[in-house]
Write an enzyme that holds these catalytic residues in place. Sequence first.
Site, PDB file in Angstrom:
ATOM      1  N   ARG A 259       6.031  -4.479 -16.003  1.00 43.72           N
ATOM      2  CA  ARG A 259       5.732  -3.705 -14.806  1.00 43.72           C
ATOM      3  C   ARG A 259       5.653  -4.654 -13.606  1.00 43.72           C
ATOM      4  O   ARG A 259       5.086  -5.736 -13.690  1.00 43.72           O
ATOM      5  CB  ARG A 259       4.403  -2.952 -14.944  1.00 43.72           C
ATOM      6  CG  ARG A 259       4.515  -1.653 -15.729  1.00 43.72           C
ATOM      7  CD  ARG A 259       5.317  -0.615 -14.970  1.00 43.72           C
ATOM      8  NE  ARG A 259       5.403   0.674 -15.634  1.00 43.72           N
ATOM      9  CZ  ARG A 259       6.390   1.049 -16.420  1.00 43.72           C
ATOM     10  NH1 ARG A 259       7.382   0.208 -16.691  1.00 43.72           N
ATOM     11  NH2 ARG A 259       6.415   2.251 -16.958  1.00 43.72           N
ATOM     12  N   GLU A 288      10.625  -0.711  -6.071  1.00 42.87           N
ATOM     13  CA  GLU A 288      11.861  -0.365  -6.784  1.00 42.87           C
ATOM     14  C   GLU A 288      12.588   0.777  -6.085  1.00 42.87           C
ATOM     15  O   GLU A 288      11.985   1.829  -5.857  1.00 42.87           O
ATOM     16  CB  GLU A 288      11.545   0.048  -8.227  1.00 42.87           C
ATOM     17  CG  GLU A 288      11.001  -1.099  -9.054  1.00 42.87           C
ATOM     18  CD  GLU A 288      10.917  -0.780 -10.548  1.00 42.87           C
ATOM     19  OE1 GLU A 288      11.369   0.298 -10.979  1.00 42.87           O
ATOM     20  OE2 GLU A 288      10.396  -1.623 -11.289  1.00 42.87           O
ATOM     21  N   HIS A 307      15.691  -2.234 -13.972  1.00 44.43           N
ATOM     22  CA  HIS A 307      14.702  -1.548 -14.819  1.00 44.43           C
ATOM     23  C   HIS A 307      15.382  -0.870 -16.012  1.00 44.43           C
ATOM     24  O   HIS A 307      15.255   0.335 -16.230  1.00 44.43           O
ATOM     25  CB  HIS A 307      13.918  -0.512 -14.007  1.00 44.43           C
ATOM     26  CG  HIS A 307      12.570  -0.215 -14.584  1.00 44.43           C
ATOM     27  ND1 HIS A 307      11.463   0.071 -13.823  1.00 44.43           N
ATOM     28  CD2 HIS A 307      12.131  -0.153 -15.878  1.00 44.43           C
ATOM     29  CE1 HIS A 307      10.420   0.299 -14.589  1.00 44.43           C
ATOM     30  NE2 HIS A 307      10.798   0.163 -15.846  1.00 44.43           N
TER      31      HIS A 307
END
Length: 347
Positions: A259, A288, A307
């Site tokens: 994370r 993000e 991701h």
Amino acid sequence: MRILSAGDEFVGNDLLMAAIRAELAGTGIEADFRELSLPWPVEPFGPVAEVNEASGTEDQVLEALDGAEIAVTQMAPFTRRVFAQAPQLKLVSVCRGGPVNVDLAAATEAGVAVTFTPGRNAAAAAEFAVGLLLAAMRRISTSSAELLAGTWRGDYYTYAKAGTELEGTTVGLVGYGAIGARVAKVLVAFGAKVLVSDPYADRAVVEEVGAELVELDDLLRRSMAVSLHARLTEETRNLISAEKLALLPHGAVLVNSARGGLLDYAPLPDMLRSGRLGAVALDVYDVEPPPADWALRDAPNVIATPHLGGASKQTADRAAKIVAADVGRYVRGEPLAHVANPDVLTR
């Protein structure tokens, strides 16, 4: 029984509904599906009202529920407003390791059980983390990009610029859940010396794999490569701060596929340019997607992926089957397996 299937472009409605139909076969109960299709991951997730990492809107969810008693989803926002306006809802089953798109307190107050899918992406995420680590230590991605751009980096074979092997290297793992434990087993098999920092880990379990449980500062001082695998909580937010990064040996490699909030990204560009960090491999970010003026875009020895750690077909299939299994338990009146708000069971 009316069920909302709020799928997305990864765990789609076809997977969710097929898994639920298979689970309900033989029960005599037929699912009356309502469908909602969400744009994640083609469009990034974000906060919706008081919940994090959600896709779609409260209005979309409320309209799609249409009296449903059960909802299955990965990303739809289940907020206090949704629970307040959907009194018929009794179960929300979420295809994630943690239901951060659900207001658990509001769900409990409304008498709605919330289940989740622990371990559904553990294999995919562990493999991806090891891949990032190997790519960073051996310059696989950076040298490939340079070659495709027309530059043959023969100097990467010089002693000064050659990469390092996993065998014999001390690798630190910050976090020892389902993913971190798998990574540890792989690294031990490679011949690495593995250190683990996790205040909740069982020392005997860690040592059984061949790793060593240590304090975080000790891990950072001793590890030439560090991979993050902790869950993001208020306790772990900014866990690897500028102060902690300064403890790493000169030239260490850092991997974050857990994370973005675990890591302070601000010091990384200067640490890479000075050689204090040998390389970073990132799959998650503090913002993000990263902005156009992201400082790491022109820093050396950066591997960055969008991701993708859990992005395997098996993860999607597994998630659908796990949520469907809890739907089946609910329908049959059996105890739910993975309840995120167990207090609701006493209501």
